[in-house]
Design a protein around this motif. Structure first.
Motif, short mmCIF file in Angstrom:
data_model
loop_
_atom_site.label_atom_id
_atom_site.label_comp_id
_atom_site.label_asym_id
_atom_site.label_seq_id
_atom_site.Cartn_x
_atom_site.Cartn_y
_atom_site.Cartn_z
N PHE A 123 32.65 30.63 32.09
CA PHE A 123 32.19 30.80 33.47
C PHE A 123 33.12 31.81 34.16
O PHE A 123 33.91 31.46 35.03
N ASP A 124 33.05 33.08 33.76
CA ASP A 124 34.04 34.05 34.23
C ASP A 124 33.97 34.26 35.74
O ASP A 124 34.97 34.59 36.37
N THR A 125 32.83 34.06 36.32
CA THR A 125 32.74 34.26 37.78
C THR A 125 33.70 33.33 38.49
O THR A 125 34.38 33.73 39.44
N LEU A 126 33.79 32.07 38.01
CA LEU A 126 34.72 31.13 38.65
C LEU A 126 36.15 31.64 38.52
O LEU A 126 36.93 31.60 39.48
N LEU A 127 36.46 32.23 37.34
CA LEU A 127 37.82 32.79 37.16
C LEU A 127 38.07 33.85 38.21
O LEU A 127 39.10 33.85 38.90
N MET A 128 37.11 34.75 38.37
CA MET A 128 37.34 35.88 39.29
C MET A 128 37.55 35.36 40.71
O MET A 128 38.46 35.78 41.42
N TYR A 129 36.73 34.39 41.14
CA TYR A 129 36.84 33.95 42.53
C TYR A 129 38.10 33.12 42.75
O TYR A 129 38.83 33.29 43.73
N THR A 130 38.42 32.20 41.79
CA THR A 130 39.61 31.37 42.04
C THR A 130 40.86 32.24 42.04
O THR A 130 41.76 32.07 42.85
N TRP A 131 40.90 33.25 41.17
CA TRP A 131 42.11 34.06 41.12
C TRP A 131 42.20 35.00 42.31
O TRP A 131 43.27 35.45 42.72
N ARG A 132 41.02 35.28 42.92
CA ARG A 132 41.06 36.11 44.14
C ARG A 132 41.68 35.28 45.27
O ARG A 132 42.59 35.73 45.97
N ASP A 133 41.26 34.00 45.33
CA ASP A 133 41.82 33.17 46.42
C ASP A 133 43.28 32.86 46.15
O ASP A 133 44.06 32.66 47.08
N ARG A 134 43.66 32.84 44.87
CA ARG A 134 45.06 32.53 44.56
C ARG A 134 45.97 33.61 45.12
O ARG A 134 47.15 33.35 45.40
N GLU A 135 45.41 34.84 45.26
CA GLU A 135 46.27 35.93 45.77
C GLU A 135 46.80 35.60 47.16
O GLU A 135 47.90 36.00 47.53
N ILE A 136 46.01 34.84 47.95
CA ILE A 136 46.47 34.50 49.31
C ILE A 136 47.80 33.76 49.21
O ILE A 136 48.80 34.12 49.84
#
Lengths: 411, 159, 313, 127
Positions: A123-136
């Motif tokens: 489920f790569d989309t979940l990876l992309m979104y969670t890691w985007r929020d992790r940047e905060i």
């Protein structure tokens, strides 16, 4: 070839599913796993031996680099043991700042795990979104502690940097944004059917097995064992903060996901309490360079589970013995149990579900091979040694090496 | 009369040899020196009767003339009891605690690899943490083992 | 003779498909990136990957059957390219069309999947064998609903040739709506055929490295990736021709533009579905296909049979 | 409770939003002010006590006496782990860390940065 005997396939030590080197030997019948055996130790760098050759201050930065994700857990655990032996009482504000950085690290570690879990099940989309929020949360850590990963906020006797009100404001804003992002992920995990199909019923670990195999952290809590070092054996500022220990009765990877996300929500409320209750005053206390004779066991609730350090001091500047038991070492025993008669397709998510951190687990031995007295292998002698190693095996790189050396020396 | 004192008192009553060997360093931390011959009995008593139901780790140390092995047990995750036994250096061997805790398996493999303490009752299995090529008589965590004086095979094993 | 060479090598043949394949791959990766809130690769990324792979060294496993491994990508590529000749792109008439060419196209499009199985099985590495077996098991699951939907629409048009189907649907525009259910099922089955995420089990990157393509490297891998792109384009254009016949009788160039729009919209739908789901396990995938897709496809065939009787010719 | 495409709304929403990633080498991406990056040495303040050399976890800094009350620092950027422990241990605040982190170099020898005693600035050129 009759298909009776099982196919033995090696997973690891280099394998796309495993971010760090460990190797499982899986015997397969068709798609079903019949047996799994674990081999660890590939990431072993001799940190425990190296700690005995360095002073306490230098050890701090070595211990912190045991693991990239839970560096603060190891350094706080080590520092608490040393301060306990030396009998130093660190100021209240320092305890609060340590707890704050610890919780921020838990947030970024759990978000990272959520993304990796998504990637393991495709489920790569979940990876992309969670890691985007992790940047905060990573930017917050970078601005408050000076670095995104190895924060270096701890020193013996307190913390090295203070949190000014303007940073408090930034943290509160970030926690607000992250909170409703996490709410979205919780609603996603509880209703997205492909996600639920791939997670529920996978990697079953009953409560008795978890106790018997010594599982710790979210893996144990997802099997119904309410054990959390922050609550049972409070350290830093956890004694005067109130939070819930999240447990779940699913006993499978789905339960672990819910436990980790519940912990994320708890971390947000803990951070808000810390920002509100943080007392004023100094952030560090003068500490001696030589730690008196003594020993201490200190425990810390790392994002992956109970992390335990044992330090023994012999009155000199250097510790006599440092023992690190990382949470993954306790959880790894349960993996072979969880893998029994599962599908091969479940293997990566079961391994990922205990959120393994093998750099923590293998704390390594001789870091530098010195000849004669204590000096490291120079770059040149290492090159010559590798040339010799290849020459023994009949491949001669000397001409290539000459060319490379000329290009470097002329410049 | 805190819980730690109750445990200390119970231990000292049951085993005469522990008379003043049980020390409470701070709340929730109890250290106890256990003579090796009485170890099995005391270990069984703490695990079975006193419900120390989890082992956090087993630490092996080289303290000059003898090895010390420390068992870190905890009760519902709260109180940590550390049982320490000393083993002489010439033929160090201890009994395995796997019958009580299956998870002790990897901790005991670590002691055999790093310190060379033989553990009776440890089933055959993968080495941990040293690589397979590592010579069997080299134990890095011993004080006398220096990275520099190690023999050629050790270096080859690492290269 | 010259025109045939031109058709095979240049226009609807190899050159056109290769370029179209690269553009389709770029469009797919860029859209997927934008859906995931990322910038995505530059336009020349697919070509750069292709050239880089051409330069890489081909490592053949010792026990592997070298000749078979070398021929597999060509085998799959040729099957895909020949399939395009029967699908109308320029105008409503394909280059070759005879009654029954839809069956030929469907079989030509199954050959690449068989090629991947052979490639995986003959590279004798544990991962690729498991991947190969998975490719076949997955083939049985999605093949039946896919064939049933496409043949249902052929039933309604009462012909076995794609070109005649296109002309039939152009004259009876109303009939197009009855195939909507079949179109949806075909798209989902396409995800299985092209091994896109919910069904990319044979190539499951995190479990068995690269499935049946683990042992392919260098030029072979480059050719294989090109075949994937071309397969994506050919299958999308087959679906466009069968389910979206908006050609009418404009000038062939305009029909070609319409065809491009149709293909890109089908690729966009596939990319959207690809970034929507987690990968299913093999048993779940087969259960899903037989429990939901096959009955729905069967229903579609029934509807078309009934409509064929009722609707005026 | 079971709806497969739950994340579809988020996908469509971010289709028209600005992407969260940037083209790093093309667009600059800085670190916050307090970031511990490359070290800066102020030769005038240094009294040559070598406390920083003692505390450095990776022996990356060497202080050499070049003249009466004049010291020169050689920092090996390849060994340095940027923990800034030397900045804290220095009694005279002669060392400070700058937020610069783009230190990649082709030649390992170039990473040995020498802060000469009089000019005080380092002698490396940008790659």
């Amino acid at each position: 070839m009759r298909y009776s005997k099982d196919v033995k396939i090696p997973i690891g030590p280099q394998h796309p599913a495993l971010k760090e080197p460990e190797s499982f030997l899986i015997s397969l019948r068709g798609e079903k796993i019949t047996a799994a055996s674990v081999r660890l130790g590939y990431n072993h760098r001799g940190i425990e031996k190296a700690c005995e050759e360095r002073t306490y201050i230098q050890d701090l930065y070595l211990i912190e680099r045991i693991c990239g994700i839970c560096s603060h857990s190891h350094s706080t655990c080590f520092v608490q043991a040393v301060e306990e032996i030396a009998g130093i009482e660190i100021p209240a504000r320092a305890r609060y700042v340590r707890t704050l950085i610890g919780e921020l690290e838990r947030i970024h570690s759990h978000l990272l795990w959520l993304g990796v879990a998504g990637h393991e099940i495709g489920f790569d989309t979940l990876l992309m979104y969670t890691w985007r929020d992790r940047e905060i949360v990573m930017d917050i850590l970078a601005s408050t502690t000076g670095n995104r990963v190895n924060y270096g906020i701890n020193t013996i006797g307190g913390v090295r940097r203070d949190i000014n009100p303007q940073q408090n404001q930034q943290i509160l804003e970030a926690v607000g944004i992250l909170e409703d992002r996490t709410k979205y992920y919780i609603s996603l995990a509880t209703s997205e059917s492909t996600l639920i199909n791939r997670l529920s019923g996978v990697g079953l670990l009953s409560m008795e097995d978890a106790k018997q195999l010594g599982a710790v952290g979210p893996v144990a809590r997802a099997s119904g064992i309410a054990r959390d070092v922050r609550k049972d054996d409070p350290y830093a500022a956890y004694a005067d903060l109130d939070f819930k220990v999240i447990t779940d009765s699913h006993c499978d990877v789905y339960g672990r996901t819910l436990v980790r996300m519940g912990e994320l929500m708890q971390s947000y409320s803990i951070i808000r309490q810390i920002i509100q209750k943080i007392p004023g005053g100094p952030i560090t206390v003068k500490s001696p360079r030589k730690i008196p004779v003594g020993e201490a066991v200190s425990r810390y609730e790392a994002p992956r589970g109970e992390d335990m350090h044992y330090v023994r001091a012999n009155g000199t500047e250097k510790p006599d013995r440092v023992k690190v038991r990382a949470p993954t070492l306790a959880n790894i025993q349960a993996v072979s149990k969880m893998l029994e008669d599962r599908y091969l397709a479940d293997l990566p998510i079961v391994i990922a579900a205990i959120d393994p951190c093998f750099s923590c687990t293998d704390r390594t031995i001789a870091v530098n091979m010195s000849d004669g007295n204590k000096n490291t292998l120079t770059w040149q002698s290492l090159r010559l040694q590798s040339l010799q190693w290849y020459r023994d095996r009949g491949v001669d790189f000397t001409e290539l090496n000459k060319k490379v050396m000329e290009r470097f020396s002329t410049k | 009369m805190t819980e730690e004192e109750k445990i200390k008192q119970e231990l000292e009553e049951k085993f005469g040899c522990l008379k003043d060997k049980v020390v409470i360093k701070r709340e929730r931390r109890i250290f106890a020196d256990v003579p090796i011959e009485k170890f099995d009995e005391i270990f069984a008593f703490t695990v079975k009767q006193m419900h120390f139901d989890a082992i956090s780790a087993i630490t092996g140390m080289d303290s000059g003339d003898l090895f010390t092995v420390m068992y870190h047990l905890n009760k519902e995750g709260r109180i940590v009891l550390n049982l320490t036994i000393s083993v002489n250096k010439n033929n160090p061997s201890i009994k395995s605690v796997i019958p009580y805790f299956a998870s002790a398996d990897i901790y005991e493999r670590e002691i055999t690899d790093l310190l060379g303490i033989q553990v009776e009752g440890l089933p055959a299995g993968n080495r941990y943490p040293l690589p397979d090529g590592w010579p069997t008589n080299e134990h890095p965590l011993r004080k006398d083992w220096k990275a520099s004086q190690s023999k050629k095979e050790v270096r080859n094993a690492l290269l | 003779m010259g025109i045939a060479i031109f058709h095979i090598l240049v226009f609807p043949g190899l050159l056109f498909l290769t370029i179209f394949g690269f553009v389709a791959e770029y469009f797919d990766r860029k859209l997927c990136a934008r859906l995931q809130n990322r910038i995505g690769p530059p336009w020349f990324q697919p070509i750069a990957d292709f050239i880089k792979l051409l330069g890489k060294e081909e490592i053949m496993p010792r026990e592997a059957d070298v000749i078979v491994l070398k021929l597999i990508p060509l085998f799959a590529l040729v099957a895909c390219v020949t399939a395009i000749l029967y699908i109308p792109i320029w105008g409503q008439q394909a280059i070759f069309s005879f009654n029954g060419d839809i069956i030929v196209v469907l079989y030509l499009l199954t050959i690449p999947t068989l090629a991947y199985f052979l490639g995986g099985w003959y590279s004798r590495s544990v991962y690729s064998m498991i991947g190969a077996v998975r490719t076949l098991t997955q083939l049985f699951a999605y093949e039946v609903p896919l064939f049933m939907c496409i043949l249902a629409s052929a039933l309604l048009a009462d012909t076995w040739s794609i070109s005649e189907m296109v002309t039939f649907y152009n004259h009876h525009l109303g009939y197009w709506f009855c195939n909507l259910l079949g179109f949806a099922i075909a798209i989902v089955c396409l995800l299985g055929k092209l091994e896109k995420v919910p069904f990319d089990i044979p190539e499951a990157e995190t479990e068995i490295v690269a499935g049946s393509f683990t042992e392919f490297g260098g030029k072979l891998l480059a050719l294989l990736r090109m075949t994937f792109n071309i397969e994506l384009v050919v299958v999308a254009s087959l679906l466009a021709a069968v389910f979206l016949p908006f050609g009418l009788n404009f000038h062939p160039a305009i029909i070609f533009i319409l065809y491009l729009i149709q293909v890109f919209s089908i690729i966009a739908v596939i990319t959207f579905l690809r970034s929507l789901f987690a990968r299913l396990r093999l048993d779940q995938m087969i259960a899903f296909c037989w429990k939901y897709l096959a009955p729905a496809a069967f229903a579609q065939v029934l509807i078309n049979l009934i409509l064929k009787g009722i609707l005026p010719r | 409770m079971i709806n497969p495409g739950k994340i579809a709304g988020l996908l469509l929403h971010s289709l028209f939003k600005k992407p969260a990633t940037i083209d790093y080498p093309a667009q600059p991406s800085g670190m916050p002010k307090g970031f511990r990056g490359k070290l800066k040495f102020n030769a005038k303040l240094c009294i040559g006590c070598k406390l920083c050399m003692r505390d450095c976890p990776s022996d990356a800094i060497i202080i050499r006496k070049v003249g009466e009350k004049k010291f020169e620092a050689e920092i090996d950027m390849a060994k340095c782990i940027y923990c800034a422990q030397c900045v804290d241990s220095c009694p005279k605040k002669a060392l400070e860390s700058t937020p610069e982190f783009e230190l990649a170099h082709l030649d390992r020898m170039k990473l040995k940065v020498v802060f000469s005693a009089d000019t005080g600035d380092d002698t490396t050129e940008k790659t």
